[in-house]
Structure formats: structure tokens, C-alpha cells
Motif scaffolding. Sequence first.
Motif, short mmCIF file in Angstrom:
data_model
loop_
_atom_site.label_atom_id
_atom_site.label_comp_id
_atom_site.label_asym_id
_atom_site.label_seq_id
_atom_site.Cartn_x
_atom_site.Cartn_y
_atom_site.Cartn_z
N ASP A 24 74.68 68.89 102.58
CA ASP A 24 75.47 67.67 102.78
C ASP A 24 75.40 67.16 104.21
OD1 ASP A 24 76.24 67.97 100.15
OD2 ASP A 24 78.03 69.13 100.69
N LYS A 25 74.91 67.97 105.11
CA LYS A 25 74.95 67.61 106.52
C LYS A 25 73.57 67.61 107.15
CE LYS A 25 79.52 69.55 106.67
NZ LYS A 25 80.35 70.63 107.08
N ASN A 26 72.54 67.26 106.40
CA ASN A 26 71.17 67.27 106.93
C ASN A 26 70.99 66.30 108.08
OD1 ASN A 26 70.10 69.26 105.34
ND2 ASN A 26 69.42 67.87 103.74
N ILE A 27 71.56 65.12 107.99
CA ILE A 27 71.38 64.12 109.04
C ILE A 27 72.08 64.58 110.32
CG2 ILE A 27 71.94 61.75 109.70
CD1 ILE A 27 71.57 61.01 106.76
N ILE A 28 73.28 65.10 110.19
CA ILE A 28 74.01 65.58 111.36
C ILE A 28 73.27 66.76 112.00
CG2 ILE A 28 76.17 66.64 112.14
CD1 ILE A 28 77.56 65.06 109.89
N PHE A 29 72.77 67.67 111.18
CA PHE A 29 72.03 68.81 111.69
C PHE A 29 70.76 68.35 112.41
CE2 PHE A 29 68.81 72.14 111.17
CZ PHE A 29 69.45 73.19 111.80
N GLY A 30 70.03 67.42 111.83
CA GLY A 30 68.81 66.91 112.45
C GLY A 30 69.09 66.20 113.76
N PHE A 31 70.17 65.41 113.80
CA PHE A 31 70.54 64.73 115.03
C PHE A 31 70.92 65.73 116.11
CE2 PHE A 31 73.76 62.67 117.74
CZ PHE A 31 72.97 61.66 118.25
N GLY A 32 71.66 66.77 115.74
CA GLY A 32 72.04 67.79 116.71
C GLY A 32 70.83 68.56 117.24
N ALA A 33 69.89 68.88 116.35
CA ALA A 33 68.69 69.59 116.76
C ALA A 33 67.84 68.73 117.70
CB ALA A 33 67.88 70.01 115.54
N ALA A 34 67.70 67.46 117.38
CA ALA A 34 66.92 66.56 118.23
C ALA A 34 67.59 66.37 119.60
CB ALA A 34 66.73 65.21 117.54
N ALA A 36 69.66 68.51 121.11
CA ALA A 36 69.53 69.76 121.86
C ALA A 36 68.13 69.92 122.44
CB ALA A 36 69.87 70.94 120.95
N SER A 37 67.12 69.53 121.68
CA SER A 37 65.74 69.62 122.16
C SER A 37 65.53 68.69 123.35
CB SER A 37 64.78 69.26 121.03
OG SER A 37 63.46 69.28 121.49
N PHE A 38 66.04 67.46 123.25
CA PHE A 38 65.90 66.50 124.35
C PHE A 38 66.59 67.01 125.60
CE2 PHE A 38 67.67 62.98 126.80
CZ PHE A 38 66.50 62.35 127.18
N VAL A 39 67.81 67.50 125.47
CA VAL A 39 68.56 68.00 126.62
C VAL A 39 67.85 69.19 127.24
CG1 VAL A 39 70.72 69.12 127.31
CG2 VAL A 39 70.78 67.10 125.86
N PHE A 40 67.33 70.10 126.40
CA PHE A 40 66.64 71.28 126.92
C PHE A 40 65.41 70.88 127.73
CE2 PHE A 40 63.22 74.40 126.40
CZ PHE A 40 63.78 75.46 127.06
N PHE A 41 64.56 70.02 127.19
CA PHE A 41 63.32 69.68 127.90
C PHE A 41 63.59 68.79 129.10
CE2 PHE A 41 61.38 70.98 123.84
CZ PHE A 41 60.53 71.95 124.36
N PHE A 42 64.60 67.93 129.04
CA PHE A 42 64.97 67.13 130.20
C PHE A 42 65.45 68.03 131.33
CE2 PHE A 42 68.07 64.72 132.68
CZ PHE A 42 67.30 63.64 133.05
N THR A 43 66.29 69.00 131.01
CA THR A 43 66.80 69.93 132.01
C THR A 43 65.68 70.80 132.57
OG1 THR A 43 68.90 69.97 130.84
CG2 THR A 43 68.53 71.72 132.42
N LEU A 44 64.77 71.22 131.71
CA LEU A 44 63.63 72.03 132.15
C LEU A 44 62.77 71.26 133.16
CD1 LEU A 44 62.20 74.75 131.64
CD2 LEU A 44 60.85 73.57 129.90
N GLY A 45 62.50 70.00 132.87
CA GLY A 45 61.71 69.18 133.79
C GLY A 45 62.42 68.94 135.11
N TYR A 46 63.72 68.64 135.04
CA TYR A 46 64.48 68.39 136.26
C TYR A 46 64.61 69.66 137.10
CZ TYR A 46 68.18 66.86 139.36
OH TYR A 46 68.91 66.55 140.47
N ALA A 47 64.88 70.78 136.45
CA ALA A 47 65.03 72.04 137.17
C ALA A 47 63.72 72.46 137.83
CB ALA A 47 65.53 73.13 136.23
N SER A 48 62.59 72.17 137.20
CA SER A 48 61.30 72.54 137.80
C SER A 48 61.07 71.77 139.10
CB SER A 48 60.17 72.28 136.82
OG SER A 48 60.01 70.90 136.59
N ARG A 49 61.51 70.54 139.15
CA ARG A 49 61.35 69.76 140.39
C ARG A 49 62.28 70.28 141.48
NH1 ARG A 49 61.61 63.44 139.88
NH2 ARG A 49 59.87 63.97 138.56
N VAL A 50 63.49 70.64 141.10
CA VAL A 50 64.46 71.13 142.08
C VAL A 50 64.08 72.51 142.60
CG1 VAL A 50 66.87 71.86 142.34
CG2 VAL A 50 66.34 69.74 141.12
#
Length: 84
Positions: A24-34, A36-50
Motif C-alpha cells: 500500500d505504500k510503494n510510492i512513499i517507500f520509493g520517494f523515501g529511498a530516492a 535518501a540516495s540523493f542526500v547521501f550522494f550530495f553529502t558524500l560529494g560535499y564532504a569530499s571537497r571539505v
Amino acid sequence: MILALISSNSRREIAAFGKVNFRDKNIIFGFGAATASFVFFFTLGYASRVLLPFFKKPISWKILEIFIGFLMMFLAFLLLFSKI
């Protein structure tokens, strides 16, 4: 012996995960996964520069490797002595 422990533990985790129902919650789960992935890779890129100036020194890599080694040993002992 170790293979038997690994096999029995993974079966238990798969059985526990199989009880979760996301139909019943596939859309919410997919949005949360996407998100989380965006936040993780954005933070990874920013942290590598710092952290670039810090990791130019060879001693920094040794400290990181020692820290990761201790962390892995700690997790291994937690799994070894857990009563699951």
C-alpha cells in the motif's frame, strides 16, 4: 560451523523482512529511498571537497584505516556475542 551460523542468521533476517508489507505504500517507500540516495550522494560529494586538504597527508589515511579496522572488529564482536 561458521557457514552454519551465517546461514541460520541470514534466514532469520530474511524471514523478519518478509513480514513487512509495502504494497500500500510503494510510492512513499520509493520517494523515501530516492530522497535518501540523493542526500547521501550530495553529502558524500560535499564532504569530499571539505576533507580534501585533510586527506592529502598519508597519516590521515592510516588513521582512517585504523578507525575502520577497530569499527569492523567491534561489529564482529557484537555479532559474535549477541544472543539472537
